[in-house]
Design a protein around this motif. Structure first.
Motif, PDB file in Angstrom:
ATOM      1  N   LYS A   9     -43.225  16.244 -27.524  1.00 37.29           N
ATOM      2  CA  LYS A   9     -44.459  15.538 -27.182  1.00 37.29           C
ATOM      3  C   LYS A   9     -45.566  16.558 -26.934  1.00 37.29           C
ATOM      4  CE  LYS A   9     -41.883  11.875 -24.795  1.00 37.29           C
ATOM      5  NZ  LYS A   9     -41.692  11.185 -23.495  1.00 37.29           N
ATOM      6  N   LYS A  10     -46.768  16.227 -27.381  1.00 37.82           N
ATOM      7  CA  LYS A  10     -47.924  17.087 -27.122  1.00 37.82           C
ATOM      8  C   LYS A  10     -48.613  16.603 -25.853  1.00 37.82           C
ATOM      9  CE  LYS A  10     -50.283  18.686 -30.494  1.00 37.82           C
ATOM     10  NZ  LYS A  10     -51.200  18.868 -31.663  1.00 37.82           N
ATOM     11  N   LEU A  11     -48.822  17.534 -24.909  1.00 29.85           N
ATOM     12  CA  LEU A  11     -49.482  17.208 -23.651  1.00 29.85           C
ATOM     13  C   LEU A  11     -50.966  17.564 -23.736  1.00 29.85           C
ATOM     14  CD1 LEU A  11     -46.820  18.574 -21.126  1.00 29.85           C
ATOM     15  CD2 LEU A  11     -46.957  16.312 -22.189  1.00 29.85           C
ATOM     16  N   GLU A  12     -51.762  16.920 -22.922  1.00 32.30           N
ATOM     17  CA  GLU A  12     -53.199  17.187 -22.927  1.00 32.30           C
ATOM     18  C   GLU A  12     -53.519  18.373 -22.019  1.00 32.30           C
ATOM     19  OE1 GLU A  12     -55.228  13.615 -21.915  1.00 32.30           O
ATOM     20  OE2 GLU A  12     -54.456  12.490 -23.613  1.00 32.30           O
ATOM     21  N   ILE A  13     -52.896  19.494 -22.349  1.00 32.19           N
ATOM     22  CA  ILE A  13     -53.077  20.732 -21.601  1.00 32.19           C
ATOM     23  C   ILE A  13     -53.310  21.852 -22.584  1.00 32.19           C
ATOM     24  CG2 ILE A  13     -52.056  22.362 -19.960  1.00 32.19           C
ATOM     25  CD1 ILE A  13     -50.269  20.132 -18.941  1.00 32.19           C
ATOM     26  N   ASN A  14     -54.326  22.645 -22.346  1.00 34.11           N
ATOM     27  CA  ASN A  14     -54.610  23.814 -23.169  1.00 34.11           C
ATOM     28  C   ASN A  14     -54.647  25.013 -22.249  1.00 34.11           C
ATOM     29  OD1 ASN A  14     -56.261  25.886 -24.674  1.00 34.11           O
ATOM     30  ND2 ASN A  14     -56.156  24.278 -26.221  1.00 34.11           N
TER      31      ASN A  14
ATOM     32  N   PHE B  58     -39.130  25.939 -17.993  1.00 36.37           N
ATOM     33  CA  PHE B  58     -38.490  24.638 -17.836  1.00 36.37           C
ATOM     34  C   PHE B  58     -39.031  23.914 -16.613  1.00 36.37           C
ATOM     35  CE2 PHE B  58     -35.534  26.946 -20.448  1.00 36.37           C
ATOM     36  CZ  PHE B  58     -35.046  25.988 -21.322  1.00 36.37           C
ATOM     37  N   GLY B  59     -39.122  22.576 -16.741  1.00 36.64           N
ATOM     38  CA  GLY B  59     -39.436  21.739 -15.608  1.00 36.64           C
ATOM     39  C   GLY B  59     -38.180  21.439 -14.815  1.00 36.64           C
ATOM     40  N   LYS B  60     -38.336  20.734 -13.712  1.00 35.73           N
ATOM     41  CA  LYS B  60     -37.197  20.446 -12.847  1.00 35.73           C
ATOM     42  C   LYS B  60     -36.187  19.523 -13.514  1.00 35.73           C
ATOM     43  CE  LYS B  60     -39.536  21.209  -8.433  1.00 35.73           C
ATOM     44  NZ  LYS B  60     -39.924  20.631  -7.136  1.00 35.73           N
ATOM     45  N   ASN B  61     -36.617  18.747 -14.499  1.00 32.03           N
ATOM     46  CA  ASN B  61     -35.703  17.844 -15.188  1.00 32.03           C
ATOM     47  C   ASN B  61     -35.038  18.488 -16.395  1.00 32.03           C
ATOM     48  OD1 ASN B  61     -36.356  15.735 -13.406  1.00 32.03           O
ATOM     49  ND2 ASN B  61     -38.147  15.171 -14.628  1.00 32.03           N
ATOM     50  N   GLY B  62     -35.253  19.795 -16.576  1.00 38.41           N
ATOM     51  CA  GLY B  62     -34.661  20.482 -17.710  1.00 38.41           C
ATOM     52  C   GLY B  62     -35.462  20.403 -18.980  1.00 38.41           C
ATOM     53  N   ASP B  63     -36.660  19.792 -18.911  1.00 43.62           N
ATOM     54  CA  ASP B  63     -37.525  19.734 -20.081  1.00 43.62           C
ATOM     55  C   ASP B  63     -38.123  21.113 -20.352  1.00 43.62           C
ATOM     56  OD1 ASP B  63     -37.145  16.960 -20.300  1.00 43.62           O
ATOM     57  OD2 ASP B  63     -38.739  16.576 -18.857  1.00 43.62           O
ATOM     58  N   LEU B  64     -38.228  21.465 -21.615  1.00 38.70           N
ATOM     59  CA  LEU B  64     -38.759  22.767 -22.013  1.00 38.70           C
ATOM     60  C   LEU B  64     -40.223  22.628 -22.417  1.00 38.70           C
ATOM     61  CD1 LEU B  64     -38.389  25.769 -22.712  1.00 38.70           C
ATOM     62  CD2 LEU B  64     -37.579  25.056 -24.965  1.00 38.70           C
ATOM     63  N   PHE B  65     -41.084  23.427 -21.781  1.00 35.04           N
ATOM     64  CA  PHE B  65     -42.500  23.465 -22.127  1.00 35.04           C
ATOM     65  C   PHE B  65     -42.730  24.623 -23.090  1.00 35.04           C
ATOM     66  CE2 PHE B  65     -42.323  21.043 -18.306  1.00 35.04           C
ATOM     67  CZ  PHE B  65     -43.389  20.162 -18.357  1.00 35.04           C
ATOM     68  N   LEU B  66     -43.520  24.362 -24.144  1.00 30.78           N
ATOM     69  CA  LEU B  66     -43.720  25.323 -25.216  1.00 30.78           C
ATOM     70  C   LEU B  66     -45.200  25.452 -25.541  1.00 30.78           C
ATOM     71  CD1 LEU B  66     -41.023  23.568 -27.334  1.00 30.78           C
ATOM     72  CD2 LEU B  66     -40.699  25.889 -26.513  1.00 30.78           C
TER      73      LEU B  66
ATOM     74  N   ASP C 133     -52.421  27.062 -29.102  1.00 32.81           N
ATOM     75  CA  ASP C 133     -52.438  27.279 -27.658  1.00 32.81           C
ATOM     76  C   ASP C 133     -52.429  25.971 -26.876  1.00 32.81           C
ATOM     77  OD1 ASP C 133     -52.383  30.134 -27.435  1.00 32.81           O
ATOM     78  OD2 ASP C 133     -54.434  30.160 -28.178  1.00 32.81           O
ATOM     79  N   GLU C 134     -51.831  24.958 -27.455  1.00 36.44           N
ATOM     80  CA  GLU C 134     -51.633  23.700 -26.759  1.00 36.44           C
ATOM     81  C   GLU C 134     -50.203  23.636 -26.238  1.00 36.44           C
ATOM     82  OE1 GLU C 134     -52.749  20.860 -29.746  1.00 36.44           O
ATOM     83  OE2 GLU C 134     -54.802  20.747 -29.004  1.00 36.44           O
ATOM     84  N   VAL C 135     -50.000  22.826 -25.200  1.00 37.20           N
ATOM     85  CA  VAL C 135     -48.702  22.751 -24.539  1.00 37.20           C
ATOM     86  C   VAL C 135     -47.920  21.555 -25.072  1.00 37.20           C
ATOM     87  CG1 VAL C 135     -47.514  22.497 -22.327  1.00 37.20           C
ATOM     88  CG2 VAL C 135     -49.606  23.859 -22.469  1.00 37.20           C
ATOM     89  N   LEU C 136     -46.660  21.809 -25.417  1.00 37.88           N
ATOM     90  CA  LEU C 136     -45.758  20.779 -25.900  1.00 37.88           C
ATOM     91  C   LEU C 136     -44.603  20.624 -24.921  1.00 37.88           C
ATOM     92  CD1 LEU C 136     -45.479  21.941 -29.629  1.00 37.88           C
ATOM     93  CD2 LEU C 136     -47.123  20.333 -28.673  1.00 37.88           C
ATOM     94  N   LEU C 137     -44.049  19.422 -24.865  1.00 37.36           N
ATOM     95  CA  LEU C 137     -42.901  19.135 -24.017  1.00 37.36           C
ATOM     96  C   LEU C 137     -41.739  18.720 -24.900  1.00 37.36           C
ATOM     97  CD1 LEU C 137     -41.695  18.666 -21.155  1.00 37.36           C
ATOM     98  CD2 LEU C 137     -42.419  16.288 -21.378  1.00 37.36           C
ATOM     99  N   PHE C 138     -40.615  19.467 -24.765  1.00 40.67           N
ATOM    100  CA  PHE C 138     -39.433  19.156 -25.560  1.00 40.67           C
ATOM    101  C   PHE C 138     -38.339  18.618 -24.652  1.00 40.67           C
ATOM    102  CE2 PHE C 138     -35.413  20.092 -27.645  1.00 40.67           C
ATOM    103  CZ  PHE C 138     -35.645  19.604 -28.910  1.00 40.67           C
ATOM    104  N   ASP C 139     -37.902  17.381 -24.934  1.00 35.02           N
ATOM    105  CA  ASP C 139     -36.824  16.750 -24.195  1.00 35.02           C
ATOM    106  C   ASP C 139     -35.511  17.087 -24.901  1.00 35.02           C
ATOM    107  OD1 ASP C 139     -34.887  15.004 -23.135  1.00 35.02           O
ATOM    108  OD2 ASP C 139     -36.418  13.527 -22.590  1.00 35.02           O
ATOM    109  N   ALA C 140     -34.700  17.960 -24.280  1.00 33.88           N
ATOM    110  CA  ALA C 140     -33.475  18.419 -24.933  1.00 33.88           C
ATOM    111  C   ALA C 140     -32.464  17.295 -25.125  1.00 33.88           C
ATOM    112  CB  ALA C 140     -32.845  19.541 -24.115  1.00 33.88           C
ATOM    113  N   SER C 141     -32.493  16.287 -24.258  1.00 34.42           N
ATOM    114  CA  SER C 141     -31.515  15.201 -24.357  1.00 34.42           C
ATOM    115  C   SER C 141     -31.819  14.269 -25.532  1.00 34.42           C
ATOM    116  CB  SER C 141     -31.477  14.400 -23.051  1.00 34.42           C
ATOM    117  OG  SER C 141     -32.741  13.804 -22.790  1.00 34.42           O
ATOM    118  N   THR C 142     -33.102  14.052 -25.814  1.00 33.20           N
ATOM    119  CA  THR C 142     -33.483  13.161 -26.912  1.00 33.20           C
ATOM    120  C   THR C 142     -33.969  13.911 -28.144  1.00 33.20           C
ATOM    121  OG1 THR C 142     -35.775  12.971 -26.132  1.00 33.20           O
ATOM    122  CG2 THR C 142     -34.163  11.410 -25.226  1.00 33.20           C
TER     123      THR C 142
END
Length: 294
Positions: A287-292, A261-269, A274-283
């Motif tokens: 989102k797919k991030l440009e991180i591998n 989890f990030g500091k804002n409570g977002d979950l990274f997956l 093997d790409e990184v996704l960001l899940f906003d639990a509130s909404t």
């Protein structure tokens, strides 16, 4: 348009840091990429699992403290079955933790040492294994051996496994279809191990993964099924031994593993590519991030 900033979880930061061509890391002089442990008060611990090399690194000031090699003796192993002493064949260091002992105003590193012994006279010797636990004190600048617990870590945590002077690892007992998950803890102040149960909310152990992590300054456990393509996640947090469910994230297609989890409570997956996704639990947005992470 300015890109949004994300507060990355420690496990992802550590993966990135371990791959960066940082000039300071050359002082570590490691043949392989070191494992990164931390962070504690802005400090990171670097450890090479195949050698005795370890260091404490301050990325902001670029200070680099090389830890001394261990002077702890590796005991001989007598095999009653073979009726002879076996030769030490390999030493590896793993499942480390780095934290602060507020009682003694001291930074400490704990690591588990795996010893492999063989009968050197045999052509295809059967290995025998022993464990040791070593503790480093920055105040004394030395390692010492401490008694090994009955259980040893079997899984790493998602990033930092240190919370308020206590280090945590996941471990287990039992055999297949009778696995029981446990949490191994170590108090940096009194230098004692303890065992905590993983509560019954987990369900049947082999059917679920349980990853430990730090969430908002507390020990958390993220629970998800092991045999499904569409994966849902439950986050539980403990306070004074009481587990409380924080939230549930419904089925997410293609996700194979949480990263933290990030500091804002977002979950990274991590997804199947093997790409990184960001899940906003509130909404409930993904989102797919440009991180591998490969």
């Amino acid at each position: 348009m300015q890109r949004p900033r994300f507060e990355l979880p420690e496990v992802l930061v550590m993966k990135i840091l371990s791959k960066l061509p940082v000039k300071s890391l050359t002082r570590f002089n490691c043949d392989d990429i070191p494992s990164v442990y931390g962070a504690c008060h802005g400090l990171l611990c670097l450890l090479d699992s195949s050698t005795d090399k370890a260091a404490i690194w301050n990325p902001s000031t670029r200070e680099f403290k090389i830890l001394p090699p261990s002077s702890i003796q590796r005991p001989p192993y007598f095999s009653p079955f073979e009726e002879t002493y076996l030769t030490l064949d390999n030493v590896s260091f793993d499942n480390a933790a780095f934290g602060f002992d507020s009682k003694n105003d001291d930074y400490k590193v704990i690591r588990f040492v795996d010893l492999t012994f063989v009968n050197s006279e045999e052509e295809h010797p059967h290995p025998h294994f022993m464990d040791q636990v070593e503790l480093y004190s920055l105040r004394s600048n030395s390692w010492k051996e401490i008694p090994s617990p009955d259980y040893t870590p079997t899984y790493t945590t998602l990033g930092n496994n240190y919370v308020d002077g206590i280090c945590y690892w996941k471990t287990e007992t039992g055999a297949y279809l009778d696995f029981r998950g446990l949490i191994l803890s170590f108090d940096m102040g009194n230098e004692k191990f303890s065992i905590l149960p993983i509560p019954e909310f987990v369900g049947f152990f082999p059917e679920y993964y349980v990853d430990l992590l730090v969430f908002n300054g507390s020990l958390g456990a993220i629970v998800y099924p092991s045999q499904r393509i569409d994966t849902s996640f439950d986050l539980w947090v403990t306070s004074e031994g009481v587990w409380t469910k924080q939230f549930n994230i419904k089925s997410i297609s293609g996700v194979v593993h949480p990263l933290g989890f990030g500091k804002n409570g977002d979950l990274f997956l991590r997804d199947t590519n093997d790409e990184v996704l960001l899940f906003d639990a509130s909404t409930q947005e993904l989102k797919k991030l440009e991180i591998n992470i490969i």
